[in-house]
Design an enzyme around this catalytic site. Structure first.
Site, PDB file in Angstrom:
ATOM      1  N   HIS A 320       0.859  -1.183   0.000  1.00  0.00           N
ATOM      2  CA  HIS A 320       0.000   0.000   0.000  1.00  0.00           C
ATOM      3  C   HIS A 320       0.896   1.233   0.000  1.00  0.00           C
ATOM      4  CE1 HIS A 320      -2.781   3.090   1.431  1.00  0.00           C
ATOM      5  NE2 HIS A 320      -3.773   2.265   1.199  1.00  0.00           N
ATOM      6  N   HIS A 363      -0.454   2.296  11.643  1.00  0.00           N
ATOM      7  CA  HIS A 363       0.535   3.356  11.472  1.00  0.00           C
ATOM      8  C   HIS A 363       0.727   4.149  12.759  1.00  0.00           C
ATOM      9  CE1 HIS A 363       1.808   7.091   8.870  1.00  0.00           C
ATOM     10  NE2 HIS A 363       2.853   6.361   9.242  1.00  0.00           N
ATOM     11  N   GLU A 369      -2.384  13.846  11.833  1.00  0.00           N
ATOM     12  CA  GLU A 369      -3.342  13.656  10.753  1.00  0.00           C
ATOM     13  C   GLU A 369      -4.764  13.998  11.207  1.00  0.00           C
ATOM     14  OE1 GLU A 369      -3.010   9.651   9.355  1.00  0.00           O
ATOM     15  OE2 GLU A 369      -0.814   9.686   9.304  1.00  0.00           O
ATOM     16  N   HIS A 393      -5.593  12.098  14.628  1.00  0.00           N
ATOM     17  CA  HIS A 393      -4.572  11.175  15.137  1.00  0.00           C
ATOM     18  C   HIS A 393      -3.278  11.974  15.203  1.00  0.00           C
ATOM     19  CE1 HIS A 393      -7.257   8.088  12.915  1.00  0.00           C
ATOM     20  NE2 HIS A 393      -7.658   8.217  14.170  1.00  0.00           N
ATOM     21  N   HIS A 399      -2.959   4.333  14.839  1.00  0.00           N
ATOM     22  CA  HIS A 399      -4.252   4.357  14.147  1.00  0.00           C
ATOM     23  C   HIS A 399      -4.194   3.374  12.987  1.00  0.00           C
ATOM     24  CE1 HIS A 399      -1.655   7.424  12.310  1.00  0.00           C
ATOM     25  NE2 HIS A 399      -2.245   7.114  11.150  1.00  0.00           N
TER      26      HIS A 399
END
Length: 479
Positions: A320, A363, A369, A393, A399
């Site tokens: 990803h 992560h 974020e 976050h 998260h």
């Protein structure tokens, strides 16, 4: 009498007739609006042919008796590639107003100084449900409130993240933000924005940037409106470098739209300029509209962008990719590659990676974020994250996908059929600074206090059965 004059654009700048669906419902009754195309261009526009001075910026007498006024978005001595300014030719200069006074009643939910007295730090994962539309008449100014931020508008370094919820147009007043640039992301209801450079109509799925110092007024042609606002102090948004991607991709310069000159010449007794200065609101009276600019030129301008025109990039084999690959705009710091604030989107796109957990990975990030959802569902949160809602976050706070998303994805096993994410538009404001959260955001009835529960169902899938055989196989291959 209001004068809306046919528009002539000087030079070779392209003029676009940009049709917005359903715009016949707008109070102007117009179906089409004229925009100029580009990002960082030196634009020029005049509402009356010949209103722009030729050969100089500040002649002794301007055409048609207009006043010349410069608005500077950077220091005079900023490098030319970064220098931003525009010249406005207006019926009366903007200095023609009474002294500013603190606005009453006081707006108590705007912050531009983030410290222990105004906001709190928390490493907890936070999520808010969508804000309700107010019951009482509320325009954009009164419906705007700060969620979080960092730094200081006085020190010219930092950012603020706001949300707004409004149900009426601004009347006989204009807003001016002296603290920083606004990037507005409407989630519900169109915005009809009048600026000193002209008019912009912004739909959900589009964004608009209103640079520091410009006066503007927001009408709500659809009635109630709701959305998100990012504000940056001491810098401006720019396009990210493309690096190995090459010359094309992400947000194309040609898809950014800038207004064309529009003016009104009317007496407006008691017209109010509302100025945000250091997070506080001040008002000044004048007897004319600030939207009296007959012509202008320069590269410091409001602009809008349709997120559906974004050209996303994604992995085509394994793993990803990092979300930074879908950055629309960035407000940089002095440190290369580190943003004061990035605006990143998660648009419709194909997922084709093999042997890969395709939703976003789990992560912990040195960046912070803040996420919002314009419409649809976000791929990492099957439940609970709704359009008009938000999550935060902060730096190094863990998260990732909720339990439902993980179990559903892993449950499909080796199904590697290409799939397309459709009918969704999520976004992220990402900053290298650690945000402090305002007390009314922490105490909001819209706070989802059970947010953490979305991960509590994640269970261990660890199994060491057959590990000896696996290790022997690895050793055999290495030998």
């Amino acid at each position: 009498m209001s004068q809306v004059i046919s528009i002539t654009i000087l030079g070779i700048i392209q003029i676009l007739r940009y049709k917005l669906p359903g715009l016949s419902d707008v109070s102007t009754g117009a179906k089409e609006f004229l925009y100029q195309s580009g990002f960082g261009n030196s634009f020029s526009s005049e509402a009356i042919q010949g209103a722009l001075p030729q050969g100089q910026n500040n002649p002794l007498v301007c055409p048609f008796g207009l006043y010349a006024e410069q608005i500077s978005g950077t220091a005079f001595t900023a490098p030319r590639k970064l220098n931003q300014r525009s010249w406005l030719y207006r019926i009366k200069p903007s200095v023609t107003h009474e002294p500013f006074k603190p606005r009453t009643p006081t707006h108590k939910k705007l912050v531009s100084e983030f410290n222990q007295s105004t906001s709190s730090a928390t490493p907890t994962q936070l999520r808010w449900k969508p804000e309700e539309i107010p019951d009482s008449p509320t325009d954009f100014i009164d419906g705007l409130y700060t969620i979080c931020g960092a730094g200081s508008s006085f020190l010219r370094h930092g950012f603020a993240i706001h949300m707004y919820s409004a149900n009426k147009s601004m009347e006989n007043c204009a807003f001016c933000n002296a603290d920083g640039d606004f990037l507005i992301v409407p989630e519900k209801g169109r915005l009809s924005i009048t600026t000193e450079c002209g008019k912009l109509h912004v739909c959900p799925g589009e964004i608009v940037v209103l640079p520091q110092g410009f006066r503007f007024s927001i009408d709500l042609p659809d009635g109630p409106s709701r959305g998100y606002v990012a504000e940056v102090f001491g810098t401006h948004f720019q396009l990210p470098d493309l690096g190995p991607i090459g010359a094309n991709g992400l947000a194309a310069t040609r898809d950014f739209l800038v207004p064309t000159a529009w003016f009104e010449d009317e007496v407006h007794p008691g017209y109010i300029i509302v100025q945000k200065f250091g997070g506080e609101l001040f008002t000044a009276k004048q007897n004319f509209s600030p939207f009296n600019v007959v012509a202008w030129h320069g590269n410091y301008v409001p602009y809008k962008y349709d997120l559906h025109k974004f050209c996303p990039f994604n992995t085509v084999l394994i793993d990803h990719g990092d979300p930074s690959v879908n950055t629309v705009l960035t407000a940089p710091t002095d440190k290369p590659g580190v943003a004061l604030l990035d605006f990143v989107i998660f648009p419709p796109r194909w997922l084709v990676a093999e042997h890969t957990f395709r939703p976003p990975y789990y992560h912990r990030n040195c960046m912070s974020e803040f996420m919002g959802l314009i419409y649809g569902k976000y791929e990492a949160k099957a439940d609970g994250f709704l359009p008009g809602g938000a999550s935060l976050h902060s730096c190094m706070t863990p998260h990732g996908p909720d339990t439902n998303t993980f179990e559903t994805t892993v449950g499909h096993g080796t199904d590697e059929t290409p799939s397309k994410i459709t009918e969704t538009m999520a976004f992220m404001f990402e900053s290298s600074l650690i945000p402090r959260v305002c007390p009314w955001a922490l105490e909001s009835p819209r706070m989802d206090h059970n947010y953490y529960q979305c991960w509590m169902g994640l269970k261990s899938h660890f199994s060491h059965e057959g590990s000896d055989c696996y290790n022997k196989e690895i050793q055999s291959k290495r030998s």
